[in-house]
Scaffold this motif. Structure first.
Motif, PDB file in Angstrom:
ATOM      1  N   SER A 173       3.092   8.122  -3.554  1.00 16.48           N
ATOM      2  CA  SER A 173       4.342   8.806  -3.887  1.00 16.48           C
ATOM      3  C   SER A 173       5.257   8.779  -2.661  1.00 16.48           C
ATOM      4  O   SER A 173       4.817   8.529  -1.538  1.00 16.48           O
ATOM      5  CB  SER A 173       4.069  10.246  -4.312  1.00 16.48           C
ATOM      6  OG  SER A 173       3.590  10.990  -3.217  1.00 16.48           O
ATOM      7  N   GLU A 174       6.519   9.065  -2.872  1.00 20.35           N
ATOM      8  CA  GLU A 174       7.507   8.952  -1.793  1.00 20.35           C
ATOM      9  C   GLU A 174       7.228   9.929  -0.655  1.00 20.35           C
ATOM     10  O   GLU A 174       7.478   9.631   0.502  1.00 20.35           O
ATOM     11  CB  GLU A 174       8.914   9.187  -2.352  1.00 20.35           C
ATOM     12  CG  GLU A 174       9.991   8.726  -1.423  1.00 20.35           C
ATOM     13  CD  GLU A 174      11.333   8.624  -2.104  1.00 20.35           C
ATOM     14  OE1 GLU A 174      12.335   8.826  -1.412  1.00 20.35           O
ATOM     15  OE2 GLU A 174      11.375   8.336  -3.308  1.00 20.35           O
ATOM     16  N   ILE A 182       0.425   7.625   5.346  1.00 22.88           N
ATOM     17  CA  ILE A 182      -0.619   6.628   5.128  1.00 22.88           C
ATOM     18  C   ILE A 182      -1.394   6.385   6.427  1.00 22.88           C
ATOM     19  O   ILE A 182      -0.824   6.382   7.514  1.00 22.88           O
ATOM     20  CB  ILE A 182      -0.030   5.302   4.582  1.00 22.88           C
ATOM     21  CG1 ILE A 182      -1.145   4.370   4.134  1.00 22.88           C
ATOM     22  CG2 ILE A 182       0.877   4.651   5.582  1.00 22.88           C
ATOM     23  CD1 ILE A 182      -0.668   3.170   3.354  1.00 22.88           C
ATOM     24  N   THR A 183      -2.692   6.242   6.287  1.00 23.59           N
ATOM     25  CA  THR A 183      -3.566   5.977   7.417  1.00 23.59           C
ATOM     26  C   THR A 183      -4.262   4.647   7.181  1.00 23.59           C
ATOM     27  O   THR A 183      -4.799   4.413   6.105  1.00 23.59           O
ATOM     28  CB  THR A 183      -4.619   7.090   7.563  1.00 23.59           C
ATOM     29  OG1 THR A 183      -3.955   8.345   7.702  1.00 23.59           O
ATOM     30  CG2 THR A 183      -5.502   6.853   8.768  1.00 23.59           C
ATOM     31  N   GLU A 200       0.830  -1.205   0.000  1.00 23.77           N
ATOM     32  CA  GLU A 200       0.000   0.000   0.000  1.00 23.77           C
ATOM     33  C   GLU A 200       0.864   1.255   0.000  1.00 23.77           C
ATOM     34  O   GLU A 200       0.535   2.244  -0.653  1.00 23.77           O
ATOM     35  CB  GLU A 200      -0.943   0.015   1.211  1.00 23.77           C
ATOM     36  CG  GLU A 200      -2.031  -1.024   1.144  1.00 23.77           C
ATOM     37  CD  GLU A 200      -3.008  -0.791   0.006  1.00 23.77           C
ATOM     38  OE1 GLU A 200      -3.488   0.338  -0.142  1.00 23.77           O
ATOM     39  OE2 GLU A 200      -3.285  -1.758  -0.729  1.00 23.77           O
ATOM     40  N   LYS A 201       1.982   1.226   0.706  1.00 23.03           N
ATOM     41  CA  LYS A 201       2.889   2.379   0.720  1.00 23.03           C
ATOM     42  C   LYS A 201       3.555   2.556  -0.640  1.00 23.03           C
ATOM     43  O   LYS A 201       3.804   3.679  -1.077  1.00 23.03           O
ATOM     44  CB  LYS A 201       3.964   2.209   1.801  1.00 23.03           C
ATOM     45  CG  LYS A 201       3.457   2.476   3.191  1.00 23.03           C
ATOM     46  CD  LYS A 201       4.600   2.365   4.179  1.00 23.03           C
ATOM     47  CE  LYS A 201       4.145   2.662   5.592  1.00 23.03           C
ATOM     48  NZ  LYS A 201       5.248   2.606   6.560  1.00 23.03           N
TER      49      LYS A 201
END
Length: 153
Positions: free
Chosen positions: A106-107, A113-114, A101-102
């Motif tokens: 984008s970097e 992320i939640t 998912e990460k």
């Protein structure tokens, strides 16, 4: 006799030449604006009610984990299961799932992320604690618990 005659042949027709264009514009509008369901739920979901809620600002940074009893008990059993992206996963697969998912983001947004846990209200705290520990190991520190607004009668 008069030189002018009255025209009595008026027509009441409605021009329909632009009608197909209007219909196709409406069709394209609804095709573009309609949001389809992203995942099919494989687990039961009765979300608990809450008294204080906060709305998310940026939903593109949210990934969802569903925890509940499977709808297909013959295939998955009766114990609570974890669903992520249309698939039933185990607790050991959460680290890999968070990494995937990460990688989709984008970097710059990877640390923002939640993870939203949509947990059935009948699920015991044991599986939820296991998921929380795996999320800590995967460095997914922003966790929210989804709920519905409590209806006051």
């Amino acid at each position: 006799m008069s030189k002018f005659k009255k025209k009595t042949g008026t027509s009441q027709d409605i021009p329909t030449s632009a009608l197909p264009d209007i219909i196709f514009m409406l069709l394209f509008f609804f095709m573009v604006t309609t949001v389809l369901r992203e995942t099919d739920l494989l687990v039961e979901q009765k979300i608990p009610a809450a008294t204080q809620l906060q709305k998310l600002e940026k939903k593109s940074l949210v990934s969802y984990l569903y925890i509940g009893k499977p709808k297909n008990a013959a295939l998955y059993g009766t114990e609570p299961r974890i669903q992520a992206n249309d698939a039933i996963i185990s607790v050991d697969d959460i680290f890999r799932w968070v990494t995937e998912e990460k990688d989709k983001l984008s970097e710059i947004e990877r640390d923002q992320i939640t993870i939203s846990l949509k947990v059935d209200q009948e699920v015991k705290m044991g599986p939820i604690t296991d998921v929380q520990m795996e999320l800590r190991e995967a460095n997914a520190r922003k966790v929210l618990y989804a709920s519905i607004k409590k209806v006051d009668l």
